[in-house]
Design a protein around this motif. Structure first.
Motif, PDB file in Angstrom:
ATOM      1  N   TYR A   1       2.511  -1.750  -2.770  1.00  0.00           N
ATOM      2  CA  TYR A   1       2.473  -1.349  -1.361  1.00  0.00           C
ATOM      3  C   TYR A   1       1.128  -0.725  -1.012  1.00  0.00           C
ATOM      4  N   VAL A   2       0.479  -1.284  -0.014  1.00  0.00           N
ATOM      5  CA  VAL A   2      -0.704  -0.638   0.558  1.00  0.00           C
ATOM      6  C   VAL A   2      -0.618  -0.744   2.077  1.00  0.00           C
ATOM      7  N   GLU A   3      -0.874   0.376   2.750  1.00  0.00           N
ATOM      8  CA  GLU A   3      -0.743   0.461   4.213  1.00  0.00           C
ATOM      9  C   GLU A   3      -2.049   0.968   4.804  1.00  0.00           C
ATOM     10  N   ALA A   4      -2.591   0.220   5.750  1.00  0.00           N
ATOM     11  CA  ALA A   4      -3.779   0.651   6.480  1.00  0.00           C
ATOM     12  C   ALA A   4      -3.356   1.050   7.886  1.00  0.00           C
ATOM     13  N   ARG A   5      -3.732   2.259   8.276  1.00  0.00           N
ATOM     14  CA  ARG A   5      -3.374   2.764   9.605  1.00  0.00           C
ATOM     15  C   ARG A   5      -4.583   2.664  10.538  1.00  0.00           C
ATOM     16  N   PHE A   6      -4.314   2.197  11.733  1.00  0.00           N
ATOM     17  CA  PHE A   6      -5.346   2.074  12.760  1.00  0.00           C
ATOM     18  C   PHE A   6      -4.861   2.864  13.984  1.00  0.00           C
ATOM     19  N   ASP A   7      -4.960   4.186  13.862  1.00  0.00           N
ATOM     20  CA  ASP A   7      -4.406   5.069  14.893  1.00  0.00           C
ATOM     21  C   ASP A   7      -5.492   5.492  15.880  1.00  0.00           C
ATOM     22  N   ASN A   8      -5.123   5.553  17.130  1.00  0.00           N
ATOM     23  CA  ASN A   8      -6.025   6.076  18.153  1.00  0.00           C
ATOM     24  C   ASN A   8      -5.193   6.760  19.232  1.00  0.00           C
ATOM     25  N   ALA A   9      -5.841   7.131  20.325  1.00  0.00           N
ATOM     26  CA  ALA A   9      -5.137   7.860  21.381  1.00  0.00           C
ATOM     27  C   ALA A   9      -4.035   7.022  22.030  1.00  0.00           C
ATOM     28  N   ARG A  10      -4.191   5.686  21.964  1.00  0.00           N
ATOM     29  CA  ARG A  10      -3.235   4.795  22.637  1.00  0.00           C
ATOM     30  C   ARG A  10      -2.022   4.462  21.792  1.00  0.00           C
ATOM     31  N   ARG A  11      -2.217   4.370  20.492  1.00  0.00           N
ATOM     32  CA  ARG A  11      -1.087   3.916  19.673  1.00  0.00           C
ATOM     33  C   ARG A  11      -1.289   4.280  18.210  1.00  0.00           C
ATOM     34  N   ARG A  12      -0.176   4.195  17.488  1.00  0.00           N
ATOM     35  CA  ARG A  12      -0.170   4.365  16.035  1.00  0.00           C
ATOM     36  C   ARG A  12       0.283   3.043  15.447  1.00  0.00           C
ATOM     37  N   LEU A  13      -0.605   2.403  14.729  1.00  0.00           N
ATOM     38  CA  LEU A  13      -0.350   1.053  14.228  1.00  0.00           C
ATOM     39  C   LEU A  13      -0.707   0.947  12.756  1.00  0.00           C
ATOM     40  N   SER A  14       0.186   0.349  11.979  1.00  0.00           N
ATOM     41  CA  SER A  14      -0.065   0.099  10.556  1.00  0.00           C
ATOM     42  C   SER A  14       0.023  -1.390  10.250  1.00  0.00           C
ATOM     43  N   ILE A  15      -0.851  -1.842   9.364  1.00  0.00           N
ATOM     44  CA  ILE A  15      -0.724  -3.156   8.739  1.00  0.00           C
ATOM     45  C   ILE A  15      -0.451  -2.896   7.259  1.00  0.00           C
ATOM     46  N   ILE A  16       0.614  -3.480   6.760  1.00  0.00           N
ATOM     47  CA  ILE A  16       1.089  -3.214   5.395  1.00  0.00           C
ATOM     48  C   ILE A  16       1.079  -4.515   4.599  1.00  0.00           C
TER      49      ILE A  16
END
Length: 263
Positions: free
Chosen positions: A96-111
């Protein structure tokens, strides 16, 4: 520009590279690529595979050499990378590896995730069921905290009869057991995740894995084992799917899906 997300079980990154993976990656135009069964250690990847087609790799290697291991290549730098599920048995296997791409608009992960195979016997099937028991609440918790995510990977489960050629003969085999299929149904119906490929392509004979036995590839006797599993908001942005069959890098085929958003 759409967000292009690829998943591919490599069955060994060095083997896949010898079969043309690196040149293909340059042409596919991915923004992120999840890979599974890297079958390598950090030292094997260093200087060779840290970057793929301009995308930086983030990895979870297995402790055992030549076994399992996952990676996620990303063109954009993540805000955070999470390696492992926090579960000793499966974190030792590099799943399992998860990359988070969080900003003021949203919290998004690609796993990128590699589910165990139970095909080698009862002991590994039991481990697979334990993994399903661990990963289900983990994904439910991510969704409950308002995080959008797309999990890509080799789930090692064909969900419905349409998802494998010989479903009648495989009902007692790992990958198509009633309990495994019920777990997937529960993930989609109760937990509310989306099998993104199936929302775009309802047709039969859409497979991503073929046994090396017999003439499975030549006869298209396959299974659909590789998925994009997403939260509904991000799944609704999926526009196009493509199983890449023109070249073979492993016993799996790359699954490419375009989404209507940017990181």
């Amino acid at each position: 520009m759409p967000f292009r997300l690829v998943t591919l079980n490599l069955n060994g990154i060095r083997s896949a590279a010898n079969k043309g993976l690196l040149a293909w990656a340059e042409t596919v135009g991915a923004d992120c690529m999840g890979v599974q069964e890297v079958k390598a250690q950090a030292a094997d990847v260093a200087g060779r595979f840290e970057v793929l087609a301009g995308m930086q790799g983030h990895f979870h290697f297995a402790e055992k050499k030549g076994y399992s291991g996952v990676g996620l290549y990303a063109r954009k730098k993540p805000s955070e990378v999470i390696v492992g599920l926090g579960h000793a048995e499966f974190d030792a296997e590099g799943r399992y590896v998860e990359a988070r791409f969080d900003n003021a608009r949203r919290r998004l992960s690609i796993i990128s995730c590699y589910f165990p195979s139970g095909s080698s016997g009862e002991e590994r099937q039991a481990a697979k069921f334990r993994f399903l028991d661990v990963v289900y609440p983990h994904l439910v918790a991510l969704k409950a905290e308002g995080r959008e995510f797309i999990l890509v990977g080799d789930v090692n489960i064909a969900h419905k009869e349409i998802d494998l050629k010989n479903w009648k003969g495989n009902q007692k085999n790992s990958g198509f057991l009633p309990e495994e299929r019920a777990w997937m149904t529960r993930l989609l119906e109760e937990a509310g995740l989306v099998d993104v490929f199936r929302t775009l392509n309802p047709h039969p004979e859409q497979y991503t894995w073929w046994s090396n036995r017999g003439q499975a590839w030549a006869k298209n006797v396959g299974w659909r084992l590789d998925y994009h599993l997403a939260t509904p908001g991000i799944a609704a942005k999926a526009r196009r799917e493509h199983i890449y069959l023109e070249q073979r890098f492993s016993d799996h085929a790359p699954l490419v899906i375009d989404y209507d958003f940017t990181l």
